[in-house]
Motif scaffolding. Structure first.
Motif, PDB file in Angstrom:
ATOM      1  N   ILE A 178       0.805  -1.222   0.000  1.00  0.00           N
ATOM      2  CA  ILE A 178       0.000   0.000   0.000  1.00  0.00           C
ATOM      3  C   ILE A 178       0.843   1.279   0.000  1.00  0.00           C
ATOM      4  O   ILE A 178       0.360   2.331  -0.401  1.00  0.00           O
ATOM      5  CB  ILE A 178      -0.979   0.016   1.208  1.00  0.00           C
ATOM      6  CG1 ILE A 178      -2.028   1.111   1.047  1.00  0.00           C
ATOM      7  CG2 ILE A 178      -0.207   0.122   2.509  1.00  0.00           C
ATOM      8  CD1 ILE A 178      -2.901   0.990  -0.168  1.00  0.00           C
ATOM      9  N   VAL A 205       0.730  -5.870   4.940  1.00  0.00           N
ATOM     10  CA  VAL A 205      -0.733  -5.906   4.898  1.00  0.00           C
ATOM     11  C   VAL A 205      -1.245  -4.504   4.623  1.00  0.00           C
ATOM     12  O   VAL A 205      -0.713  -3.521   5.146  1.00  0.00           O
ATOM     13  CB  VAL A 205      -1.312  -6.431   6.233  1.00  0.00           C
ATOM     14  CG1 VAL A 205      -2.830  -6.291   6.263  1.00  0.00           C
ATOM     15  CG2 VAL A 205      -0.910  -7.886   6.449  1.00  0.00           C
ATOM     16  N   ASP A 206      -2.277  -4.398   3.802  1.00  0.00           N
ATOM     17  CA  ASP A 206      -2.930  -3.130   3.495  1.00  0.00           C
ATOM     18  C   ASP A 206      -3.970  -2.843   4.573  1.00  0.00           C
ATOM     19  O   ASP A 206      -4.917  -3.618   4.747  1.00  0.00           O
ATOM     20  CB  ASP A 206      -3.590  -3.229   2.112  1.00  0.00           C
ATOM     21  CG  ASP A 206      -4.336  -1.971   1.707  1.00  0.00           C
ATOM     22  OD1 ASP A 206      -4.397  -1.025   2.503  1.00  0.00           O
ATOM     23  OD2 ASP A 206      -4.862  -1.957   0.577  1.00  0.00           O
ATOM     24  N   SER A 207      -3.807  -1.723   5.304  1.00  0.00           N
ATOM     25  CA  SER A 207      -4.725  -1.421   6.403  1.00  0.00           C
ATOM     26  C   SER A 207      -6.135  -1.064   5.919  1.00  0.00           C
ATOM     27  O   SER A 207      -7.054  -0.944   6.737  1.00  0.00           O
ATOM     28  CB  SER A 207      -4.176  -0.287   7.279  1.00  0.00           C
ATOM     29  OG  SER A 207      -3.860   0.852   6.506  1.00  0.00           O
ATOM     30  N   HIS A 208      -6.320  -0.910   4.602  1.00  0.00           N
ATOM     31  CA  HIS A 208      -7.678  -0.763   4.075  1.00  0.00           C
ATOM     32  C   HIS A 208      -8.434  -2.089   4.202  1.00  0.00           C
ATOM     33  O   HIS A 208      -9.664  -2.111   4.270  1.00  0.00           O
ATOM     34  CB  HIS A 208      -7.657  -0.352   2.599  1.00  0.00           C
ATOM     35  CG  HIS A 208      -7.137   1.031   2.351  1.00  0.00           C
ATOM     36  ND1 HIS A 208      -5.794   1.313   2.257  1.00  0.00           N
ATOM     37  CD2 HIS A 208      -7.794   2.215   2.198  1.00  0.00           C
ATOM     38  CE1 HIS A 208      -5.641   2.606   2.039  1.00  0.00           C
ATOM     39  NE2 HIS A 208      -6.830   3.176   1.996  1.00  0.00           N
ATOM     40  N   LYS A 209      -7.676  -3.181   4.227  1.00  0.00           N
ATOM     41  CA  LYS A 209      -8.282  -4.515   4.185  1.00  0.00           C
ATOM     42  C   LYS A 209      -8.181  -5.282   5.503  1.00  0.00           C
ATOM     43  O   LYS A 209      -8.977  -6.182   5.766  1.00  0.00           O
ATOM     44  CB  LYS A 209      -7.625  -5.336   3.063  1.00  0.00           C
ATOM     45  CG  LYS A 209      -7.766  -4.698   1.686  1.00  0.00           C
ATOM     46  CD  LYS A 209      -7.007  -5.485   0.629  1.00  0.00           C
ATOM     47  CE  LYS A 209      -7.140  -4.830  -0.741  1.00  0.00           C
ATOM     48  NZ  LYS A 209      -6.367  -5.559  -1.781  1.00  0.00           N
ATOM     49  N   ALA A 210      -7.181  -4.962   6.310  1.00  0.00           N
ATOM     50  CA  ALA A 210      -6.974  -5.667   7.586  1.00  0.00           C
ATOM     51  C   ALA A 210      -6.069  -4.805   8.462  1.00  0.00           C
ATOM     52  O   ALA A 210      -5.635  -3.722   8.053  1.00  0.00           O
ATOM     53  CB  ALA A 210      -6.361  -7.041   7.345  1.00  0.00           C
ATOM     54  N   MET A 232     -11.910   2.099   6.928  1.00  0.00           N
ATOM     55  CA  MET A 232     -10.918   1.089   6.590  1.00  0.00           C
ATOM     56  C   MET A 232     -11.036  -0.090   7.551  1.00  0.00           C
ATOM     57  O   MET A 232     -11.336   0.080   8.735  1.00  0.00           O
ATOM     58  CB  MET A 232      -9.508   1.696   6.645  1.00  0.00           C
ATOM     59  CG  MET A 232      -9.260   2.765   5.591  1.00  0.00           C
ATOM     60  SD  MET A 232      -7.763   3.752   5.884  1.00  0.00           S
ATOM     61  CE  MET A 232      -6.475   2.508   5.852  1.00  0.00           C
ATOM     62  N   LYS A 233     -10.790  -1.277   7.043  1.00  0.00           N
ATOM     63  CA  LYS A 233     -10.968  -2.494   7.844  1.00  0.00           C
ATOM     64  C   LYS A 233     -10.062  -2.516   9.075  1.00  0.00           C
ATOM     65  O   LYS A 233     -10.406  -3.127  10.084  1.00  0.00           O
ATOM     66  CB  LYS A 233     -10.698  -3.727   6.975  1.00  0.00           C
ATOM     67  CG  LYS A 233     -11.728  -3.944   5.867  1.00  0.00           C
ATOM     68  CD  LYS A 233     -13.094  -4.279   6.435  1.00  0.00           C
ATOM     69  CE  LYS A 233     -14.082  -4.637   5.352  1.00  0.00           C
ATOM     70  NZ  LYS A 233     -15.424  -4.953   5.890  1.00  0.00           N
ATOM     71  N   ASP A 259     -13.168  -3.058  11.616  1.00  0.00           N
ATOM     72  CA  ASP A 259     -13.310  -4.437  12.096  1.00  0.00           C
ATOM     73  C   ASP A 259     -13.112  -4.538  13.604  1.00  0.00           C
ATOM     74  O   ASP A 259     -13.470  -5.534  14.218  1.00  0.00           O
ATOM     75  CB  ASP A 259     -12.296  -5.351  11.396  1.00  0.00           C
ATOM     76  CG  ASP A 259     -12.749  -5.751   9.997  1.00  0.00           C
ATOM     77  OD1 ASP A 259     -13.885  -5.398   9.627  1.00  0.00           O
ATOM     78  OD2 ASP A 259     -11.971  -6.399   9.278  1.00  0.00           O
ATOM     79  N   TYR A 274      -0.146   1.810  -7.779  1.00  0.00           N
ATOM     80  CA  TYR A 274      -0.221   0.444  -7.254  1.00  0.00           C
ATOM     81  C   TYR A 274      -0.133  -0.616  -8.347  1.00  0.00           C
ATOM     82  O   TYR A 274      -0.219  -1.805  -8.058  1.00  0.00           O
ATOM     83  CB  TYR A 274      -1.539   0.255  -6.486  1.00  0.00           C
ATOM     84  CG  TYR A 274      -1.804   1.343  -5.486  1.00  0.00           C
ATOM     85  CD1 TYR A 274      -1.071   1.419  -4.301  1.00  0.00           C
ATOM     86  CD2 TYR A 274      -2.773   2.310  -5.725  1.00  0.00           C
ATOM     87  CE1 TYR A 274      -1.310   2.430  -3.388  1.00  0.00           C
ATOM     88  CE2 TYR A 274      -3.013   3.326  -4.815  1.00  0.00           C
ATOM     89  CZ  TYR A 274      -2.277   3.384  -3.642  1.00  0.00           C
ATOM     90  OH  TYR A 274      -2.507   4.386  -2.750  1.00  0.00           O
TER      91      TYR A 274
END
Length: 558
Positions: free
Chosen positions: A177, A221-226, A302-303, A307, A475
């Motif tokens: 990212i 890890v992409d903090s948008h996803k996890a 963002m996830k 989450d 990206y």
């Protein structure tokens, strides 16, 4: 005694004392006016409106009219403090800015995530190079000029805050990212370039926001996803991730954006995002590092954040952690309702609410929003496309050009009399580079002509291999295919000299296990026509490559 003092008293000193007094009075008057506007505005708001000031919501100016109408109703109903514009067109964005401001009780702080200028989000405007490309430039005054031009464009659009610069130190080649969004892997160079870019934007009257605190450069890890985890010691964090925030940069920005990262050594609670940690957001950033500006969350949709806690609750947790501005919640109405209930119950105190809202109002005053005037639509397109902007972009690509010699012999300069072949890798167009090389006498050889072997290249003195990948976004894929690596190995095994020109993220060369054996490497960082043209001139000795590699590449002589 009196006569002696009278005779020796310096009239110039008297004048300086008088002027100094006037300056101090003017400053005092300005601060008093600021405090008066902030206090009176704050007192005029209902609790719901005060809470609304904490939020920034996002809209795309290219969205269908139906969606824009829904967004408008949300603004009228909930009255957030700011709007962040994403994808769209300049004229429509300016129109919407004027429209939204026209019915806002308190003028909106308009922001953009425009790390390499408004072209990151808008069409019809010049595109500045990515930060990775700018990281190769040695002339910091050019970085400041680029920042000023970016700021001029943003200000002309009615944008007050740019969520830039990115100060993440990208030491992980596989970071999904950050990558091209970073100025590189050297802490000092990243800090200096971020500060120069920020100073330029500030000079244009646009606020800046350093991100992503405490550092997103070594994540996989992409903090948008996890939720990415940084399992490092405090000593390690101080030396890399936190380093830029301990330099003059921190006092050269008006905001800091806190990331959604799991950093147990800082939070003391594994699994808790630092954006929701009082220990990090307040204790580390605002107390230990003494940051006094606005503290922004990264996007709460963002996830990495959403989450962890339900809508509404995550906004409350972020505010109680010490953030001032809550960016892009999943549900604005629910978040405001949740904070309103917390205020009634005393979970959120009036003092805590007032602290952040007044900081936001003070920033709006400093931006001139106490005397708001609409964006002038006439001449907007022309103003955003001034020739000076293109000239600066061309200069940036030229100064980023990096030529690495991996031999102990004198640098090779191609001559028109040399027999030079050009082979293009990648899916993006090599047209400008090919034509520029051909103008010096080089001959293009298609990859398809080498399917049965590289014998056709044996008669050439030099083989220039260009690796061209799409720069549609920062990206896009940058790597060599296994087939390209195999072909490059065969080419380099020939008795002639191989020159590899990489027009994408420099990490691409890490795919090449024999990279040490390739004597000449040119890094253009992006597949832009300007750098393709300049690259050919460098190879033939007509131009000089002044850039330096912004990242550390194992196996390469820097």
């Amino acid at each position: 005694m009196f006569n002696t003092l009278k005779n020796n008293f310096n009239p110039l000193l008297l004048t300086l004392i008088f002027l100094s007094s006037l300056t101090a009075l003017a400053q005092q008057s300005k601060e008093e006016a600021r405090a008066q506007w902030v206090d009176s505005t704050y007192q005029s708001l209902t609790n719901a409106q005060k809470i609304g000031q904490l939020f920034v919501v996002m809209v795309q100016s290219k969205a269908p009219e139906k969606e824009l109408k829904v967004f408008e109703e949300e603004l009228k109903r909930h009255q957030p403090g700011g709007v962040i514009f994403s994808l769209g067109t300049p004229y429509k964005q300016a129109q919407l800015t004027n429209h939204y401001q026209s019915f806002s009780t308190v003028p909106l702080m308009i922001s953009m995530d425009a790390e390499w200028g408004v072209a990151m989000r808008l069409d019809s405007v010049p595109k500045y190079p990515w930060n990775m490309t700018l990281g190769a430039i040695q002339d910091l005054s050019l970085l400041s000029t680029i920042g000023r031009h970016m700021g001029m464009q943003a200000k002309r659009l009615g944008v007050h805050m740019n969520f830039a610069p990115v100060v993440d130190v990208n030491i992980n080649p596989n970071n999904p990212i950050i990558g091209n969004r970073s100025f590189g892997s050297d802490v000092r160079r990243v800090s200096a370039r971020a500060l120069a870019l920020s100073q330029g934007m500030n000079a244009a009257g646009v606020f800046t926001c350093a991100k992503h605190f405490p550092g997103h450069g070594d994540t996989s890890v992409d903090s948008h996803k996890a939720l990415p985890v940084l399992p490092f010691t405090r000593e390690r964090l101080d030396s890399i991730e936190l380093y830029p925030y301990k330099t003059p940069l921190l006092q050269g920005v008006q905001g800091v954006m806190v990331a959604h990262l799991d950093v147990p050594v800082l939070t003391g609670e594994p699994g808790l995002p630092v954006s929701l940690s009082h220990k990090v957001t307040t204790g580390l950033l605002q107390k230990e590092l003494n940051f006094k500006g606005l503290v922004f969350t990264d996007a709460l949709n963002m996830k990495g954040a959403s989450d962890f806690s339900p809508d509404g609750d995550v906004s409350l947790k972020a505010l109680l952690a010490g953030n001032d501005v809550l960016v892009i919640p999943n549900d604005l109405g629910l978040s405001i309702a949740h904070l309103s209930e917390a205020l009634k119950k005393g979970v959120l105190t009036e003092a805590r609410l007032a602290y952040s809202v007044k900081k936001i109002l003070a920033a709006k005053y400093d931006l001139g929003l106490n005397q708001y005037s609409p964006v002038q639509l006439n001449g907007l397109t022309k103003d955003l496309n001034q020739p000076i902007y293109k000239q600066t972009i061309d200069k940036a690509y030229a100064q980023a050009a990096t030529y690495v010699y991996q031999t102990d012999t004198a640098p090779i300069v191609l001559k028109p009399s040399d027999k030079v072949a050009f082979v293009a890798f990648g899916e993006a167009s090599p047209a400008v580079f090919k034509e520029a090389l051909q103008s010096f006498g080089a001959q293009a050889v298609a990859v398809s002509d080498l399917k049965n072997g590289v014998q056709a290249l044996k008669t050439f003195d030099y083989v220039v291999v260009g690796h061209h990948r799409s720069m549609e976004t920062a990206y896009k894929a940058h790597r060599f295919s296994p087939e390209e690596v195999a072909l490059l190995k065969d080419i380099n095994a020939l008795s002639n000299t191989t020159i590899l020109a990489v027009f994408t993220k420099p990490y691409a060369v890490l795919d090449i296990p024999f990279i040490k054996e390739i004597p000449l490497l040119f890094f253009g960082y992006q597949n832009a026509p300007q750098i393709q043209q300049y690259a050919a001139q460098v190879l033939y000795g007509k131009k000089v490559a002044l850039g330096v590699l912004p990242v550390s590449l194992k196996g390469i002589k820097h």
